[in-house]
Design a protein around this motif. Sequence first.
Motif, PDB file in Angstrom:
ATOM      1  N   LYS B  62     -16.789  70.974  44.040  1.00 44.03           N
ATOM      2  CA  LYS B  62     -16.283  70.934  45.420  1.00 44.03           C
ATOM      3  C   LYS B  62     -17.427  70.825  46.420  1.00 44.03           C
ATOM      4  O   LYS B  62     -18.556  71.238  46.140  1.00 44.03           O
ATOM      5  CB  LYS B  62     -15.480  72.204  45.736  1.00 44.03           C
ATOM      6  N   VAL B  63     -17.092  70.295  47.566  1.00 40.07           N
ATOM      7  CA  VAL B  63     -18.001  70.374  48.707  1.00 40.07           C
ATOM      8  C   VAL B  63     -17.783  71.744  49.344  1.00 40.07           C
ATOM      9  O   VAL B  63     -16.635  72.149  49.588  1.00 40.07           O
ATOM     10  CB  VAL B  63     -17.724  69.246  49.719  1.00 40.07           C
ATOM     11  N   ILE B  64     -18.866  72.458  49.603  1.00 40.37           N
ATOM     12  CA  ILE B  64     -18.751  73.837  50.119  1.00 40.37           C
ATOM     13  C   ILE B  64     -19.488  73.957  51.449  1.00 40.37           C
ATOM     14  O   ILE B  64     -20.618  73.469  51.599  1.00 40.37           O
ATOM     15  CB  ILE B  64     -19.376  74.842  49.125  1.00 40.37           C
ATOM     16  N   LEU B  65     -18.832  74.604  52.373  1.00 47.49           N
ATOM     17  CA  LEU B  65     -19.513  75.024  53.611  1.00 47.49           C
ATOM     18  C   LEU B  65     -19.759  76.523  53.446  1.00 47.49           C
ATOM     19  O   LEU B  65     -18.812  77.317  53.420  1.00 47.49           O
ATOM     20  CB  LEU B  65     -18.658  74.728  54.840  1.00 47.49           C
ATOM     21  N   LEU B  66     -21.014  76.896  53.270  1.00 49.45           N
ATOM     22  CA  LEU B  66     -21.395  78.292  53.038  1.00 49.45           C
ATOM     23  C   LEU B  66     -21.972  78.851  54.339  1.00 49.45           C
ATOM     24  O   LEU B  66     -23.071  78.460  54.757  1.00 49.45           O
ATOM     25  CB  LEU B  66     -22.438  78.355  51.908  1.00 49.45           C
ATOM     26  N   ASP B  67     -21.220  79.755  54.947  1.00 54.18           N
ATOM     27  CA  ASP B  67     -21.573  80.235  56.289  1.00 54.18           C
ATOM     28  C   ASP B  67     -22.029  81.685  56.257  1.00 54.18           C
ATOM     29  O   ASP B  67     -21.229  82.580  55.961  1.00 54.18           O
ATOM     30  CB  ASP B  67     -20.349  80.097  57.206  1.00 54.18           C
ATOM     31  N   PHE B  68     -23.285  81.932  56.576  1.00 51.57           N
ATOM     32  CA  PHE B  68     -23.790  83.296  56.742  1.00 51.57           C
ATOM     33  C   PHE B  68     -23.498  83.717  58.187  1.00 51.57           C
ATOM     34  O   PHE B  68     -23.952  83.042  59.122  1.00 51.57           O
ATOM     35  CB  PHE B  68     -25.296  83.360  56.473  1.00 51.57           C
ATOM     36  N   TRP B  69     -22.788  84.804  58.355  1.00 51.94           N
ATOM     37  CA  TRP B  69     -22.346  85.214  59.685  1.00 51.94           C
ATOM     38  C   TRP B  69     -22.252  86.745  59.744  1.00 51.94           C
ATOM     39  O   TRP B  69     -22.451  87.435  58.750  1.00 51.94           O
ATOM     40  CB  TRP B  69     -20.982  84.582  59.999  1.00 51.94           C
ATOM     41  N   ALA B  70     -21.951  87.257  60.929  1.00 49.61           N
ATOM     42  CA  ALA B  70     -21.721  88.694  61.092  1.00 49.61           C
ATOM     43  C   ALA B  70     -20.804  88.906  62.286  1.00 49.61           C
ATOM     44  O   ALA B  70     -20.714  88.051  63.178  1.00 49.61           O
ATOM     45  CB  ALA B  70     -23.044  89.437  61.295  1.00 49.61           C
ATOM     46  N   LYS B  93      -8.798  68.369  49.421  1.00 51.27           N
ATOM     47  CA  LYS B  93      -9.651  67.203  49.135  1.00 51.27           C
ATOM     48  C   LYS B  93     -10.921  67.598  48.380  1.00 51.27           C
ATOM     49  O   LYS B  93     -11.904  66.856  48.383  1.00 51.27           O
ATOM     50  CB  LYS B  93     -10.040  66.515  50.447  1.00 51.27           C
ATOM     51  N   GLY B  94     -10.897  68.791  47.794  1.00 47.21           N
ATOM     52  CA  GLY B  94     -12.093  69.220  47.075  1.00 47.21           C
ATOM     53  C   GLY B  94     -13.128  69.843  47.996  1.00 47.21           C
ATOM     54  O   GLY B  94     -14.334  69.634  47.825  1.00 47.21           O
ATOM     55  N   PHE B  95     -12.660  70.621  48.947  1.00 50.33           N
ATOM     56  CA  PHE B  95     -13.554  71.243  49.929  1.00 50.33           C
ATOM     57  C   PHE B  95     -13.162  72.710  50.091  1.00 50.33           C
ATOM     58  O   PHE B  95     -11.981  73.062  49.992  1.00 50.33           O
ATOM     59  CB  PHE B  95     -13.422  70.520  51.272  1.00 50.33           C
ATOM     60  N   ALA B  96     -14.151  73.540  50.349  1.00 43.25           N
ATOM     61  CA  ALA B  96     -13.881  74.961  50.615  1.00 43.25           C
ATOM     62  C   ALA B  96     -14.927  75.530  51.555  1.00 43.25           C
ATOM     63  O   ALA B  96     -16.105  75.151  51.488  1.00 43.25           O
ATOM     64  CB  ALA B  96     -13.870  75.758  49.317  1.00 43.25           C
ATOM     65  N   VAL B  97     -14.468  76.418  52.418  1.00 41.36           N
ATOM     66  CA  VAL B  97     -15.388  77.200  53.248  1.00 41.36           C
ATOM     67  C   VAL B  97     -15.544  78.565  52.581  1.00 41.36           C
ATOM     68  O   VAL B  97     -14.562  79.153  52.112  1.00 41.36           O
ATOM     69  CB  VAL B  97     -14.839  77.395  54.683  1.00 41.36           C
ATOM     70  N   LEU B  98     -16.760  79.049  52.535  1.00 38.36           N
ATOM     71  CA  LEU B  98     -17.023  80.381  52.003  1.00 38.36           C
ATOM     72  C   LEU B  98     -17.895  81.116  53.015  1.00 38.36           C
ATOM     73  O   LEU B  98     -19.015  80.678  53.302  1.00 38.36           O
ATOM     74  CB  LEU B  98     -17.717  80.273  50.646  1.00 38.36           C
ATOM     75  N   GLY B  99     -17.370  82.195  53.569  1.00 38.67           N
ATOM     76  CA  GLY B  99     -18.117  82.970  54.550  1.00 38.67           C
ATOM     77  C   GLY B  99     -18.862  84.113  53.869  1.00 38.67           C
ATOM     78  O   GLY B  99     -18.293  84.811  53.032  1.00 38.67           O
ATOM     79  N   PHE B 144     -24.863  76.360  55.281  1.00 41.19           N
ATOM     80  CA  PHE B 144     -25.299  75.366  54.295  1.00 41.19           C
ATOM     81  C   PHE B 144     -24.114  74.482  53.927  1.00 41.19           C
ATOM     82  O   PHE B 144     -23.009  74.995  53.685  1.00 41.19           O
ATOM     83  CB  PHE B 144     -25.809  76.058  53.022  1.00 41.19           C
ATOM     84  N   LEU B 145     -24.331  73.183  53.874  1.00 43.82           N
ATOM     85  CA  LEU B 145     -23.354  72.276  53.278  1.00 43.82           C
ATOM     86  C   LEU B 145     -23.854  71.941  51.883  1.00 43.82           C
ATOM     87  O   LEU B 145     -24.999  71.508  51.715  1.00 43.82           O
ATOM     88  CB  LEU B 145     -23.202  71.009  54.120  1.00 43.82           C
ATOM     89  N   ILE B 146     -23.000  72.186  50.911  1.00 44.39           N
ATOM     90  CA  ILE B 146     -23.365  71.991  49.504  1.00 44.39           C
ATOM     91  C   ILE B 146     -22.513  70.856  48.933  1.00 44.39           C
ATOM     92  O   ILE B 146     -21.289  70.852  49.120  1.00 44.39           O
ATOM     93  CB  ILE B 146     -23.144  73.309  48.725  1.00 44.39           C
ATOM     94  N   ASP B 147     -23.155  69.917  48.274  1.00 45.85           N
ATOM     95  CA  ASP B 147     -22.417  68.750  47.783  1.00 45.85           C
ATOM     96  C   ASP B 147     -21.696  69.062  46.466  1.00 45.85           C
ATOM     97  O   ASP B 147     -21.810  70.162  45.926  1.00 45.85           O
ATOM     98  CB  ASP B 147     -23.337  67.520  47.683  1.00 45.85           C
TER      99      ASP B 147
END
Lengths: 138, 188
Positions: B62-70, B93-99, B144-147
Amino acid sequence: MLAQNNAILTITPPHKLVAKRNTSVSTKVAVTLSEGYHANSNTPSEAYLIPLRLTWTPEPLQVESITFPKPHDETYSFSPTPLSVFTGAFDITTKFKVPSGATPGLAVLLGKLRYQACNDTMCFPPKTVEVKLPVEVQ
Amino acid sequence: MRAVYLSLAVAAVVVVLPGCSLSSRTTRAASLKSEKERKPAPEFALKDANGHTVHLSDYKGKVILLDFWATWCGPCKIEIPWFKDFERENKDKGFAVLGVAMDQDGWDVVKPFAHQLGINYRIVMGDDSIADLYGGVEALPTTFLIDREGRIASVHVGLTSKRDFEDGIKELLQTSGGSSVAALARTE
């Protein structure tokens, strides 16, 4: 938690305080924030923001009051409403009561300043810096 | 800042895939690294709000949006609604956000905050180890956007434009992995 950026906020160590028993004395902690950065004030405008806090060890002096300067209301790219912040150089004044039973002699009061700083696009983790206040009780 | 965004927009290059109609064209996101420059995203094992262990490898392919937040991070609050949109629009579509929440106070503050903001994607609790793994993460937000191959395609430190994320996600979904491009072409 997270890496720390030491250059954002600096403190000028306060001068030695001469404290006579049964009186009140004051000291100022001089704080400087680097240009472009701000710290939330002691009374942040949003509940989720971490306030500026100064605390002191309870002996040999007792805290009577801690006075922060008047904060600024500033808008940033990430906040449509103004935030209550401190910027630049400012002083925090602490008034201490010197108990009648305080032991005469030299001591060091330890203060802790907790702050959370941001610039216009990013924020840095909350950090606590120590303030050492030399005291001579007479 | 406006000038930077304008420069990024001007730098965007439109690529038309051979055999595809205009509707399937991709936009070259200026912030994406070339495939040669991409390094593998470090594996991790972190707990989600339900106590389940989440590994990056769970999202393989999957394409991942990895978001470091607080919760104390104002700029993060601006980006979170965008990430909700991305999750809703692209999760099939094979995409996920991970906070990755970096709050020292843990779930006690993160859970109510996530509920209040209606976060619709998975959140895990971060720590020093993952911050170190991902290069220190000195400021928030860091995203980070991960392919699809598990490589870091872009790093965004600080508040970034929604358009920049959109372009990056779109390109990674369309071009990351030969099979996805082939599948896209077959639907035309």
